[in-house]
Scaffold this motif. Sequence first.
Motif, PDB file in Angstrom:
ATOM      1  N   THR A   1       1.262  -4.702  -3.090  1.00 50.56           N
ATOM      2  CA  THR A   1      -0.307  -4.341  -2.891  1.00 50.56           C
ATOM      3  C   THR A   1      -0.624  -2.877  -3.174  1.00 50.56           C
ATOM      4  O   THR A   1      -0.035  -2.066  -2.802  1.00 50.56           O
ATOM      5  CB  THR A   1      -0.771  -4.935  -1.557  1.00 50.56           C
ATOM      6  OG1 THR A   1      -0.412  -4.098  -0.649  1.00 50.56           O
ATOM      7  CG2 THR A   1      -0.157  -6.402  -1.279  1.00 50.56           C
ATOM      8  N   THR A   2      -1.953  -2.745  -3.172  1.00 50.68           N
ATOM      9  CA  THR A   2      -2.376  -1.372  -3.517  1.00 50.68           C
ATOM     10  C   THR A   2      -3.990  -1.529  -3.192  1.00 50.68           C
ATOM     11  O   THR A   2      -4.729  -2.366  -3.532  1.00 50.68           O
ATOM     12  CB  THR A   2      -2.517  -0.593  -4.766  1.00 50.68           C
ATOM     13  OG1 THR A   2      -3.036  -1.451  -6.026  1.00 50.68           O
ATOM     14  CG2 THR A   2      -1.097  -0.650  -5.297  1.00 50.68           C
TER      15      THR A   2
ATOM     16  N   GLU B   1       0.885  -1.321  -0.113  1.00 51.84           N
ATOM     17  CA  GLU B   1       0.088   0.089  -0.024  1.00 51.84           C
ATOM     18  C   GLU B   1       0.947   1.223   0.023  1.00 51.84           C
ATOM     19  O   GLU B   1       0.786   1.934   0.918  1.00 51.84           O
ATOM     20  CB  GLU B   1      -0.937  -0.035   1.126  1.00 51.84           C
ATOM     21  CG  GLU B   1      -1.969  -0.899   1.125  1.00 51.84           C
ATOM     22  CD  GLU B   1      -3.071  -1.189   1.855  1.00 51.84           C
ATOM     23  OE1 GLU B   1      -3.663   0.005   2.355  1.00 51.84           O
ATOM     24  OE2 GLU B   1      -3.918  -2.049   2.173  1.00 51.84           O
ATOM     25  N   THR B   2       1.701   1.352  -1.053  1.00 50.36           N
ATOM     26  CA  THR B   2       2.547   2.467  -1.069  1.00 50.36           C
ATOM     27  C   THR B   2       2.561   3.082  -2.503  1.00 50.36           C
ATOM     28  O   THR B   2       2.388   4.443  -2.611  1.00 50.36           O
ATOM     29  CB  THR B   2       4.024   1.846  -1.011  1.00 50.36           C
ATOM     30  OG1 THR B   2       4.103   1.444   0.106  1.00 50.36           O
ATOM     31  CG2 THR B   2       5.080   3.197  -1.187  1.00 50.36           C
ATOM     32  N   LEU B   3       2.429   2.560  -3.533  1.00 51.05           N
ATOM     33  CA  LEU B   3       2.620   3.082  -4.794  1.00 51.05           C
ATOM     34  C   LEU B   3       1.504   4.061  -5.205  1.00 51.05           C
ATOM     35  O   LEU B   3       1.546   5.177  -5.928  1.00 51.05           O
ATOM     36  CB  LEU B   3       2.407   2.084  -6.085  1.00 51.05           C
ATOM     37  CG  LEU B   3       3.604   1.298  -6.326  1.00 51.05           C
ATOM     38  CD1 LEU B   3       3.452   0.168  -7.587  1.00 51.05           C
ATOM     39  CD2 LEU B   3       4.541   2.181  -6.677  1.00 51.05           C
ATOM     40  N   GLU B   4       0.606   3.859  -4.306  1.00 54.02           N
ATOM     41  CA  GLU B   4      -0.777   4.964  -4.695  1.00 54.02           C
ATOM     42  C   GLU B   4      -0.351   6.211  -3.986  1.00 54.02           C
ATOM     43  O   GLU B   4      -1.068   7.217  -3.981  1.00 54.02           O
ATOM     44  CB  GLU B   4      -2.113   4.260  -4.170  1.00 54.02           C
ATOM     45  CG  GLU B   4      -2.149   4.092  -2.786  1.00 54.02           C
ATOM     46  CD  GLU B   4      -1.640   2.870  -2.020  1.00 54.02           C
ATOM     47  OE1 GLU B   4      -2.073   2.509  -0.837  1.00 54.02           O
ATOM     48  OE2 GLU B   4      -1.032   2.215  -2.766  1.00 54.02           O
ATOM     49  N   HIS B   5       0.493   6.335  -3.411  1.00 55.34           N
ATOM     50  CA  HIS B   5       1.048   7.597  -2.599  1.00 55.34           C
ATOM     51  C   HIS B   5       2.111   8.287  -3.190  1.00 55.34           C
ATOM     52  O   HIS B   5       2.447   9.578  -2.652  1.00 55.34           O
ATOM     53  CB  HIS B   5       1.330   7.430  -1.333  1.00 55.34           C
ATOM     54  CG  HIS B   5       0.429   6.724  -0.432  1.00 55.34           C
ATOM     55  ND1 HIS B   5      -0.663   7.308   0.210  1.00 55.34           N
ATOM     56  CD2 HIS B   5       0.248   5.398   0.165  1.00 55.34           C
ATOM     57  CE1 HIS B   5      -1.399   6.464   0.735  1.00 55.34           C
ATOM     58  NE2 HIS B   5      -0.830   5.347   0.906  1.00 55.34           N
TER      59      HIS B   5
ATOM     60  N   LYS C   1      -9.261   1.380  -4.958  1.00 53.81           N
ATOM     61  CA  LYS C   1      -9.869   2.939  -4.954  1.00 53.81           C
ATOM     62  C   LYS C   1     -11.302   2.916  -4.829  1.00 53.81           C
ATOM     63  O   LYS C   1     -11.701   3.877  -4.160  1.00 53.81           O
ATOM     64  CB  LYS C   1      -9.379   3.810  -6.208  1.00 53.81           C
ATOM     65  CG  LYS C   1     -10.070   5.308  -5.928  1.00 53.81           C
ATOM     66  CD  LYS C   1      -9.473   6.069  -7.100  1.00 53.81           C
ATOM     67  CE  LYS C   1     -10.052   7.420  -7.296  1.00 53.81           C
ATOM     68  NZ  LYS C   1      -9.479   8.108  -8.287  1.00 53.81           N
TER      69      LYS C   1
END
Length: 200
Positions: free
Chosen positions: A159-160, A131-135, A163
């Motif tokens: 992992t993401t 849960e990092t790439l989305e940031h 949305k």
Amino acid sequence: MKMKTYNKLDSIACEKIKAIIESKNSMYHNLDIPLTIDFFHKRYINQLNKYIDISKATVVDCAAGFGWFTIAYLLAGGKKVFAVDLDQKRLEVVLEIAKILSIDDRLELINSSIHEIPFNKNDVDIFSCIETLEHVGKDNVFASIKKIMSITNKVVLITTPNKFFPVIAHDTRIPFVHMLPPGKRAWIARLFNKQHLNDD
């Protein structure tokens, strides 16, 4: 490798870790430490063990935060973790927790963004990006993925969140609030008395 359970993690160590987290006024102040470490082990470490012997594998834990993946990996016998985060203070918390658990000898901290991590081609065995790439911002996604693929020689774990899923677990947990732009969420968080959980 047999799955470990951390429900019997030393209660004194747990209290020390909890005190550190509470002193940072973190959203994790009510966290069940053994349960959290066990969750990361079952969800991620146990799966990695199906593909690679972690006792011989170095891993980058990108956007390590307070280091739950890092701690679970080291407690499970992982060779070494490079905990990476833009927030130096969070990295210091990871180190404090690792020292309490006597696993800091296999930990190295790196204050960096994903696309600027100071590694060369195939330097690490595993890259963990939970849960990092989305940031990272749209402009940095391609550069980040390119860096991940370049420096990793065996396994990439990404992992993401979806949305469109109504609730994001690591924020206020107010349904759909994560769909609002940053800066527009605070008043809703206040309305539900969850402003202390709003990370925007």
